[in-house]
Design a protein around this motif. Structure first.
Motif, short mmCIF file in Angstrom:
data_model
loop_
_atom_site.label_atom_id
_atom_site.label_comp_id
_atom_site.label_asym_id
_atom_site.label_seq_id
_atom_site.Cartn_x
_atom_site.Cartn_y
_atom_site.Cartn_z
N ALA A 27 0.77 -1.21 0.11
CA ALA A 27 0.06 -0.04 0.01
C ALA A 27 0.84 1.20 0.00
O ALA A 27 0.62 2.13 -0.61
N ALA A 28 1.78 1.05 0.80
CA ALA A 28 2.90 2.41 0.97
C ALA A 28 3.70 2.72 -0.25
O ALA A 28 3.64 3.82 -0.79
N VAL A 29 4.12 1.55 -1.17
CA VAL A 29 4.76 1.56 -2.03
C VAL A 29 3.91 2.12 -3.37
O VAL A 29 4.25 3.16 -4.09
N THR A 30 2.80 1.49 -3.51
CA THR A 30 2.16 1.91 -4.36
C THR A 30 1.50 3.50 -4.58
O THR A 30 1.05 3.84 -5.54
N SER A 31 1.38 3.80 -3.20
CA SER A 31 0.84 5.41 -2.95
C SER A 31 2.17 6.40 -2.83
O SER A 31 1.67 7.38 -2.58
N GLY A 32 3.02 5.87 -2.91
CA GLY A 32 4.33 6.89 -2.75
C GLY A 32 4.68 7.16 -1.28
O GLY A 32 5.09 8.49 -1.23
N VAL A 33 4.34 6.34 -0.35
CA VAL A 33 4.68 7.18 0.95
C VAL A 33 6.15 7.01 1.03
O VAL A 33 7.03 6.07 1.16
N ASP A 34 6.86 8.32 1.52
CA ASP A 34 8.07 8.43 1.71
C ASP A 34 8.44 7.59 2.89
O ASP A 34 8.03 7.38 3.98
N GLY A 35 9.74 7.13 2.74
CA GLY A 35 10.22 6.10 3.91
C GLY A 35 10.10 4.51 3.62
O GLY A 35 10.73 3.90 4.47
N ILE A 36 9.05 4.43 2.89
CA ILE A 36 8.73 2.78 2.61
C ILE A 36 9.22 2.61 1.09
O ILE A 36 8.66 3.01 0.24
N VAL A 37 10.00 1.74 0.98
CA VAL A 37 10.84 1.34 -0.19
C VAL A 37 10.38 0.00 -0.81
O VAL A 37 9.90 -0.36 -1.78
N GLY A 38 10.47 -1.00 -0.02
CA GLY A 38 10.23 -2.32 -0.22
C GLY A 38 11.12 -2.87 -1.45
O GLY A 38 10.61 -3.40 -2.26
N GLU A 39 12.26 -2.81 -1.08
CA GLU A 39 13.22 -3.30 -2.21
C GLU A 39 13.24 -4.71 -2.64
O GLU A 39 13.38 -5.01 -3.70
N CYS A 40 12.97 -5.63 -1.56
CA CYS A 40 12.98 -7.05 -1.73
C CYS A 40 11.73 -7.50 -2.47
O CYS A 40 11.17 -8.73 -2.80
N GLY A 41 10.47 -6.56 -2.65
CA GLY A 41 9.21 -7.08 -3.08
C GLY A 41 8.40 -7.61 -2.17
O GLY A 41 7.32 -8.20 -2.64
N GLY A 42 8.71 -7.69 -0.76
CA GLY A 42 7.90 -8.25 -0.02
C GLY A 42 8.41 -9.62 0.65
O GLY A 42 7.48 -10.51 0.98
N GLN A 43 9.59 -10.10 0.33
CA GLN A 43 9.87 -11.23 0.65
C GLN A 43 10.86 -11.24 2.24
O GLN A 43 11.16 -12.21 2.73
N ALA A 44 10.76 -10.29 2.95
CA ALA A 44 11.33 -10.12 4.33
C ALA A 44 12.84 -10.31 4.25
O ALA A 44 13.35 -10.98 5.27
N MET A 45 13.37 -9.74 3.17
CA MET A 45 14.82 -9.73 2.95
C MET A 45 15.61 -8.55 2.90
O MET A 45 16.75 -8.55 2.67
N CYS A 46 14.90 -7.15 3.35
CA CYS A 46 15.75 -6.07 2.92
C CYS A 46 15.32 -4.93 4.16
O CYS A 46 16.15 -4.23 4.52
#
Length: 107
Positions: A27-46
């Protein structure tokens, strides 16, 4: 549809309505919330989706899994008892209205 509110370190709040099953990270990434990047795409790896969950919602969250627990030790911001990875929390009616704080060190 549940609502999520992200609070930035400066106190700015951004609320959004999402489909059931959407993670806090997605939700944060698709809405452009600052500070939430999700580099690993949601795999609990980053740990780039680290958030502080407000205490009133803590009892409604799923248990922290081993991968999430390990990654929470690698966050940019300090790990606290409110720390969770946004990618590991799917929002549904039971979490409607959840409020999370974005760590200052991530913005």
């Amino acid at each position: 549809m549940p609502t999520i509110t992200y609070i930035q370190p400066d106190g700015t709040a951004e609320a959004m309505t999402v489909e059931d099953g959407t993670t806090l990270m997605r939700a944060a990434v698709t809405s452009g919330v600052d500070g939430i990047v999700g580099e690993c795409g949601g795999q609990a790896m980053c740990a780039t989706c680290h958030v502080y969950v407000r205490p009133e919602f803590a009892g409604r969250l799923p248990q922290i899994g081993d991968d999430e627990d390990e990654m929470l030790d690698c966050t940019t911001a300090e790990r606290t008892d409110r720390s969770r990875l946004g990618c590991q929390i799917s929002v549904d009616a039971g979490l409607d209205g959840i409020v999370v704080d974005v760590p200052a060190d991530q913005v």
